[in-house]
Write a protein that holds these residues in place. Sequence first.
Motif, PDB file in Angstrom:
ATOM      1  N   LEU A  46      -7.512  -3.250 -10.885  1.00 60.61           N
ATOM      2  CA  LEU A  46      -7.879  -4.056  -9.723  1.00 60.61           C
ATOM      3  C   LEU A  46      -7.374  -5.482  -9.918  1.00 60.61           C
ATOM      4  O   LEU A  46      -7.656  -6.109 -10.945  1.00 60.61           O
ATOM      5  CB  LEU A  46      -9.402  -4.059  -9.556  1.00 60.61           C
ATOM      6  CG  LEU A  46      -9.989  -4.861  -8.393  1.00 60.61           C
ATOM      7  CD1 LEU A  46      -9.640  -4.201  -7.062  1.00 60.61           C
ATOM      8  CD2 LEU A  46     -11.504  -4.988  -8.551  1.00 60.61           C
ATOM      9  N   ASP A 136     -14.816   2.440   3.951  1.00 63.45           N
ATOM     10  CA  ASP A 136     -15.524   3.067   2.839  1.00 63.45           C
ATOM     11  C   ASP A 136     -15.029   4.482   2.569  1.00 63.45           C
ATOM     12  O   ASP A 136     -14.831   4.875   1.411  1.00 63.45           O
ATOM     13  CB  ASP A 136     -17.029   3.102   3.116  1.00 63.45           C
ATOM     14  CG  ASP A 136     -17.680   1.736   2.944  1.00 63.45           C
ATOM     15  OD1 ASP A 136     -17.030   0.845   2.365  1.00 63.45           O
ATOM     16  OD2 ASP A 136     -18.828   1.552   3.397  1.00 63.45           O
ATOM     17  N   LEU A 139     -11.791   4.441   0.575  1.00 63.39           N
ATOM     18  CA  LEU A 139     -11.975   4.125  -0.845  1.00 63.39           C
ATOM     19  C   LEU A 139     -12.536   5.334  -1.597  1.00 63.39           C
ATOM     20  O   LEU A 139     -12.167   5.594  -2.746  1.00 63.39           O
ATOM     21  CB  LEU A 139     -12.908   2.920  -1.003  1.00 63.39           C
ATOM     22  CG  LEU A 139     -12.336   1.563  -0.564  1.00 63.39           C
ATOM     23  CD1 LEU A 139     -13.429   0.501  -0.595  1.00 63.39           C
ATOM     24  CD2 LEU A 139     -11.164   1.148  -1.436  1.00 63.39           C
ATOM     25  N   GLN A 140     -13.416   6.079  -0.930  1.00 61.11           N
ATOM     26  CA  GLN A 140     -13.947   7.289  -1.561  1.00 61.11           C
ATOM     27  C   GLN A 140     -12.862   8.344  -1.707  1.00 61.11           C
ATOM     28  O   GLN A 140     -12.833   9.086  -2.699  1.00 61.11           O
ATOM     29  CB  GLN A 140     -15.120   7.814  -0.737  1.00 61.11           C
ATOM     30  CG  GLN A 140     -16.346   6.908  -0.805  1.00 61.11           C
ATOM     31  CD  GLN A 140     -17.400   7.222   0.232  1.00 61.11           C
ATOM     32  OE1 GLN A 140     -17.158   7.977   1.175  1.00 61.11           O
ATOM     33  NE2 GLN A 140     -18.583   6.659   0.069  1.00 61.11           N
ATOM     34  N   LYS A 167     -13.938  -6.496  -4.837  1.00 61.30           N
ATOM     35  CA  LYS A 167     -14.667  -6.233  -6.082  1.00 61.30           C
ATOM     36  C   LYS A 167     -16.159  -6.044  -5.798  1.00 61.30           C
ATOM     37  O   LYS A 167     -16.804  -5.155  -6.374  1.00 61.30           O
ATOM     38  CB  LYS A 167     -14.459  -7.387  -7.060  1.00 61.30           C
ATOM     39  CG  LYS A 167     -15.134  -7.200  -8.407  1.00 61.30           C
ATOM     40  CD  LYS A 167     -14.854  -8.380  -9.321  1.00 61.30           C
ATOM     41  CE  LYS A 167     -15.549  -8.225 -10.665  1.00 61.30           C
ATOM     42  NZ  LYS A 167     -15.279  -9.392 -11.550  1.00 61.30           N
ATOM     43  N   ARG A 169     -17.499  -4.974  -3.002  1.00 60.81           N
ATOM     44  CA  ARG A 169     -17.674  -3.676  -2.340  1.00 60.81           C
ATOM     45  C   ARG A 169     -17.659  -2.529  -3.351  1.00 60.81           C
ATOM     46  O   ARG A 169     -18.423  -1.568  -3.223  1.00 60.81           O
ATOM     47  CB  ARG A 169     -16.568  -3.455  -1.306  1.00 60.81           C
ATOM     48  CG  ARG A 169     -16.702  -4.321  -0.063  1.00 60.81           C
ATOM     49  CD  ARG A 169     -15.608  -3.993   0.921  1.00 60.81           C
ATOM     50  NE  ARG A 169     -15.697  -2.613   1.386  1.00 60.81           N
ATOM     51  CZ  ARG A 169     -14.710  -1.984   2.033  1.00 60.81           C
ATOM     52  NH1 ARG A 169     -13.575  -2.618   2.281  1.00 60.81           N
ATOM     53  NH2 ARG A 169     -14.864  -0.747   2.426  1.00 60.81           N
ATOM     54  N   LEU A 170     -16.774  -2.642  -4.348  1.00 61.36           N
ATOM     55  CA  LEU A 170     -16.669  -1.563  -5.331  1.00 61.36           C
ATOM     56  C   LEU A 170     -17.909  -1.459  -6.217  1.00 61.36           C
ATOM     57  O   LEU A 170     -18.113  -0.450  -6.889  1.00 61.36           O
ATOM     58  CB  LEU A 170     -15.423  -1.764  -6.201  1.00 61.36           C
ATOM     59  CG  LEU A 170     -14.077  -1.584  -5.492  1.00 61.36           C
ATOM     60  CD1 LEU A 170     -12.925  -1.885  -6.435  1.00 61.36           C
ATOM     61  CD2 LEU A 170     -13.942  -0.158  -4.945  1.00 61.36           C
ATOM     62  N   HIS A 175     -19.463   3.476  -4.128  1.00 65.39           N
ATOM     63  CA  HIS A 175     -18.117   3.288  -4.678  1.00 65.39           C
ATOM     64  C   HIS A 175     -18.125   3.219  -6.197  1.00 65.39           C
ATOM     65  O   HIS A 175     -17.086   2.938  -6.807  1.00 65.39           O
ATOM     66  CB  HIS A 175     -17.489   2.009  -4.113  1.00 65.39           C
ATOM     67  CG  HIS A 175     -17.197   2.079  -2.650  1.00 65.39           C
ATOM     68  ND1 HIS A 175     -16.599   3.170  -2.064  1.00 65.39           N
ATOM     69  CD2 HIS A 175     -17.415   1.181  -1.649  1.00 65.39           C
ATOM     70  CE1 HIS A 175     -16.473   2.948  -0.760  1.00 65.39           C
ATOM     71  NE2 HIS A 175     -16.968   1.755  -0.487  1.00 65.39           N
ATOM     72  N   ARG A 176     -19.255   3.486  -6.790  1.00 64.18           N
ATOM     73  CA  ARG A 176     -19.362   3.390  -8.244  1.00 64.18           C
ATOM     74  C   ARG A 176     -18.396   4.346  -8.963  1.00 64.18           C
ATOM     75  O   ARG A 176     -17.805   3.956  -9.987  1.00 64.18           O
ATOM     76  CB  ARG A 176     -20.808   3.642  -8.682  1.00 64.18           C
ATOM     77  CG  ARG A 176     -21.049   3.322 -10.158  1.00 64.18           C
ATOM     78  CD  ARG A 176     -22.523   3.356 -10.483  1.00 64.18           C
ATOM     79  NE  ARG A 176     -23.244   2.294  -9.783  1.00 64.18           N
ATOM     80  CZ  ARG A 176     -24.566   2.195  -9.787  1.00 64.18           C
ATOM     81  NH1 ARG A 176     -25.294   3.105 -10.409  1.00 64.18           N
ATOM     82  NH2 ARG A 176     -25.156   1.200  -9.153  1.00 64.18           N
ATOM     83  N   LEU A 178     -15.408   5.168  -8.196  1.00 62.76           N
ATOM     84  CA  LEU A 178     -14.089   4.531  -8.211  1.00 62.76           C
ATOM     85  C   LEU A 178     -14.098   3.316  -9.132  1.00 62.76           C
ATOM     86  O   LEU A 178     -13.188   3.133  -9.942  1.00 62.76           O
ATOM     87  CB  LEU A 178     -13.687   4.131  -6.791  1.00 62.76           C
ATOM     88  CG  LEU A 178     -12.340   3.399  -6.641  1.00 62.76           C
ATOM     89  CD1 LEU A 178     -11.199   4.266  -7.152  1.00 62.76           C
ATOM     90  CD2 LEU A 178     -12.110   3.013  -5.179  1.00 62.76           C
ATOM     91  N   SER A 179     -15.129   2.494  -9.031  1.00 64.69           N
ATOM     92  CA  SER A 179     -15.209   1.281  -9.849  1.00 64.69           C
ATOM     93  C   SER A 179     -15.235   1.610 -11.332  1.00 64.69           C
ATOM     94  O   SER A 179     -14.594   0.922 -12.144  1.00 64.69           O
ATOM     95  CB  SER A 179     -16.460   0.484  -9.463  1.00 64.69           C
ATOM     96  OG  SER A 179     -16.546  -0.698 -10.218  1.00 64.69           O
ATOM     97  N   LYS A 185      -9.596  -5.079 -14.538  1.00 71.22           N
ATOM     98  CA  LYS A 185     -10.015  -5.865 -13.380  1.00 71.22           C
ATOM     99  C   LYS A 185      -9.674  -7.325 -13.652  1.00 71.22           C
ATOM    100  O   LYS A 185     -10.084  -7.870 -14.690  1.00 71.22           O
ATOM    101  CB  LYS A 185     -11.523  -5.719 -13.122  1.00 71.22           C
ATOM    102  CG  LYS A 185     -11.958  -4.305 -12.732  1.00 71.22           C
ATOM    103  CD  LYS A 185     -13.462  -4.214 -12.541  1.00 71.22           C
ATOM    104  CE  LYS A 185     -13.888  -2.787 -12.194  1.00 71.22           C
ATOM    105  NZ  LYS A 185     -15.359  -2.657 -12.042  1.00 71.22           N
TER     106      LYS A 185
END
Length: 267
Positions: A46, A136, A139-140, A167, A169-170, A175-176, A178-179, A185
Amino acid sequence: MYKTFYSLAQAPFSKEIASSDAFLSTDYQGAISALHYLQKSKGMGLLIGDPGVGKTFTLRSFKESLNPSLYHVIYFPLSTGGVMDFYRGLVYGLGEEPKFRKVDLFRQIQQGIERMAFERKITPVFILDEMHMAKDAFLQDIALLFNFQMDSTNPYILVLSGLPHLKTRLMLNHHRPLSQRMIMKYEIQPLTKVEVSNYINHHLKLAGAKMPIFTESAIEAITLRSQGWPRVINTLTVNSLLFGSQLKKEQIDEEIVRLAVEDSGLA
């Protein structure tokens, strides 16, 4: 006109500057190092920062550092179309003819990545820009799209880039997944007060300046107004050069900068 007046060989602060001529600020070097770590490790990373801080230039520098016989770069800014356009763009980037259904596009992307990585021994590098605009659900999707062999291997490099609230949002629960897969980062910060002065002088020297063009008070005024954002610095310095040449000022002082600030709508 200002190039002739100030005896410059070329226009300073150009977007076309080569990465080899980049001003090596602390954060630029930090971002490049983080991207090279991602290059060696593979997987997801990221890169975030406010508008005008130099994200796109940093990504371009990273791209230019990659050996094209070992890496295949696919750059896609989310603002150029809808989500399905994005998936089709990735398929095109992998050298395939896109199909119509989303499930088929997913399969094409995953198979294209595996063929490139395992058969051709080329690592696909996906640079997805302006991802703060992503919905959202999209991203998923990315967390699923870039999951290979039950998340046991990463035959790709994926860089998500956007504004700082990406960042945030993640960090939300949905979104955890993905994060947690982001192994790198990095948030690019604006230039420091000392770096602004060095940045201006660096670019003027590249343009062929033989003597100081901006007074210390002018540079202080640019530093204060720009808050260290390179894009704003570029705008103010070029406008100052224009006003300075029109007014036949051999050196640009803070009054010229004030005119440039007003003309740029930054007052």
